[in-house]
Design a protein around this motif. Structure first.
Motif, PDB file in Angstrom:
ATOM      1  N   ARG A   1       3.943 -13.601 -32.659  1.00 50.63           N
ATOM      2  CA  ARG A   1       2.592 -13.280 -32.803  1.00 50.63           C
ATOM      3  C   ARG A   1       2.073 -13.268 -31.280  1.00 50.63           C
ATOM      4  NH1 ARG A   1       3.058 -17.248 -36.895  1.00 50.63           N
ATOM      5  NH2 ARG A   1       1.905 -17.032 -39.143  1.00 50.63           N
ATOM      6  N   CYS A   2       0.381 -12.616 -30.935  1.00 50.17           N
ATOM      7  CA  CYS A   2      -0.034 -12.798 -30.015  1.00 50.17           C
ATOM      8  C   CYS A   2      -0.952 -14.420 -29.762  1.00 50.17           C
ATOM      9  CB  CYS A   2      -0.162 -11.215 -29.205  1.00 50.17           C
ATOM     10  SG  CYS A   2       1.278 -10.913 -28.603  1.00 50.17           S
ATOM     11  N   CYS A   3      -1.135 -14.367 -28.600  1.00 51.55           N
ATOM     12  CA  CYS A   3      -2.483 -15.181 -28.142  1.00 51.55           C
ATOM     13  C   CYS A   3      -3.021 -14.285 -27.134  1.00 51.55           C
ATOM     14  CB  CYS A   3      -2.067 -16.378 -27.856  1.00 51.55           C
ATOM     15  SG  CYS A   3      -3.307 -17.575 -27.139  1.00 51.55           S
ATOM     16  N   VAL A   4      -4.279 -13.808 -27.900  1.00 50.70           N
ATOM     17  CA  VAL A   4      -5.226 -12.765 -26.526  1.00 50.70           C
ATOM     18  C   VAL A   4      -6.328 -13.174 -26.155  1.00 50.70           C
ATOM     19  CG1 VAL A   4      -5.890 -10.399 -26.345  1.00 50.70           C
ATOM     20  CG2 VAL A   4      -3.942 -10.290 -27.871  1.00 50.70           C
ATOM     21  N   VAL A   5      -6.634 -13.166 -24.326  1.00 48.26           N
ATOM     22  CA  VAL A   5      -7.114 -13.536 -24.322  1.00 48.26           C
ATOM     23  C   VAL A   5      -8.158 -12.753 -23.042  1.00 48.26           C
ATOM     24  CG1 VAL A   5      -6.967 -16.240 -24.257  1.00 48.26           C
ATOM     25  CG2 VAL A   5      -6.482 -14.957 -22.182  1.00 48.26           C
ATOM     26  N   ALA A   6      -9.132 -13.038 -22.842  1.00 48.85           N
ATOM     27  CA  ALA A   6     -10.175 -11.924 -22.130  1.00 48.85           C
ATOM     28  C   ALA A   6      -9.350 -12.292 -20.354  1.00 48.85           C
ATOM     29  CB  ALA A   6     -11.135 -11.598 -21.990  1.00 48.85           C
ATOM     30  N   SER A   7      -9.217 -11.494 -19.546  1.00 48.24           N
ATOM     31  CA  SER A   7      -9.130 -11.569 -17.754  1.00 48.24           C
ATOM     32  C   SER A   7      -9.629 -10.406 -17.094  1.00 48.24           C
ATOM     33  CB  SER A   7      -7.175 -12.189 -18.077  1.00 48.24           C
ATOM     34  OG  SER A   7      -7.194 -12.067 -16.710  1.00 48.24           O
TER      35      SER A   7
END
Length: 254
Positions: free
Chosen positions: A14-20
């Motif tokens: 799985r991927c943990c995606v956050v805006a950066s």
């Protein structure tokens, strides 16, 4: 040993995606991996384009990948995501698995979870380095006996063809599952799960994470989301919450 070192790179998780800074920062939580684990989960920055996406390792940027988009929103079709729950007969080393369909393409990967077995239980720079340390025969035996990586296509609902199979070139471009041929195995879908009986008689129980069409049944398709769609949405919401809470703590539970 006289054998060439094998190049294995398949992984799933799985991927943990956050805006950066206007881009997507992905932490890759690998549940199954042909490569030995490292101390920290890998991170990448993803830059989305109209017909492609660029993936750059973070934070140093020493590796760059460019992926071309295949198809568009109208031709991609449905989505199916399955997670392995159990196998009968149970293997000596319990395994994790993910099986994902996007339109007429699928990928399936099964193997020991992190911390189990020789490969996933040994911190090492690479699979090639592990072969040097432990020998070709021992590492190759585990790959052949306990790992499976398949990518293929859904030629039509109920007919799956394997385009590539890791470590098994003789299985390239062969039928993986045919609903019209009992010799290729069988599928039985229940509420929230699917039981796949392989051609060899092994039974795999898969938890349904997402189900917007039926790729396994002949004559079915996108309209056959069935009664699992609502429960699948709830399962998906729980899955996304658990991934978001995982952060860098380690790979996802299997």
């Amino acid at each position: 040993s006289g054998h060439e070192q094998q190049q294995e790179a398949s992984f799933a998780g799985r991927c943990c995606v956050v805006a950066s800074e206007g881009q997507a920062l992905c932490t890759h939580l690998r549940g199954i991996d042909y490569q030995p684990p490292r101390a920290k989960a890998s991170r990448t920055q993803v830059i989305f384009g109209a017909s492609s996406l660029e993936v750059v390792s973070h934070p140093v940027g020493e590796q760059r990948e460019l992926w071309a988009r295949v198809g568009d929103d109208e031709t991609l079709g449905g989505v199916v995501a399955l997670e392995l729950e159990a196998e009968v007969p149970a293997p000596k080393t319990p395994r994790c698995g993910l099986w994902v369909f996007i339109g007429d393409r699928f990928a399936r990967l099964i193997g020991p979870p992190h911390g189990s077995g020789l490969i996933s239980g040994t911190c090492c720079k690479s699979f090639a380095q592990l072969q040097k340390l432990r020998g070709y025969a021992e590492t190759r035996y585990e790959v052949m006996e306990h790992y499976e990586a398949v990518s293929g296509v859904v030629e039509k609902p109920g007919l799956l063809k394997a385009k590539r199979v890791a470590s098994h070139t003789e299985r390239f471009n062969k039928v993986f599952y045919n609903a019209s041929d009992r010799a290729s195995g069988g599928m039985e879908r229940g509420k929230g799960s699917l039981v796949y009986t392989t051609a060899s008689g092994r039974k795999e129980t898969w938890r349904i994470l997402e189900w917007t069409y039926d790729p396994f049944s002949a004559g079915q398709g996108k309209a056959d989301a069935g009664g699992d769609e609502a429960s699948s949405s709830a399962t998906r919401a729980r899955s996304q919450s658990s991934v978001g809470a995982s952060g860098d703590e380690g790979p996802p539970p299997c």
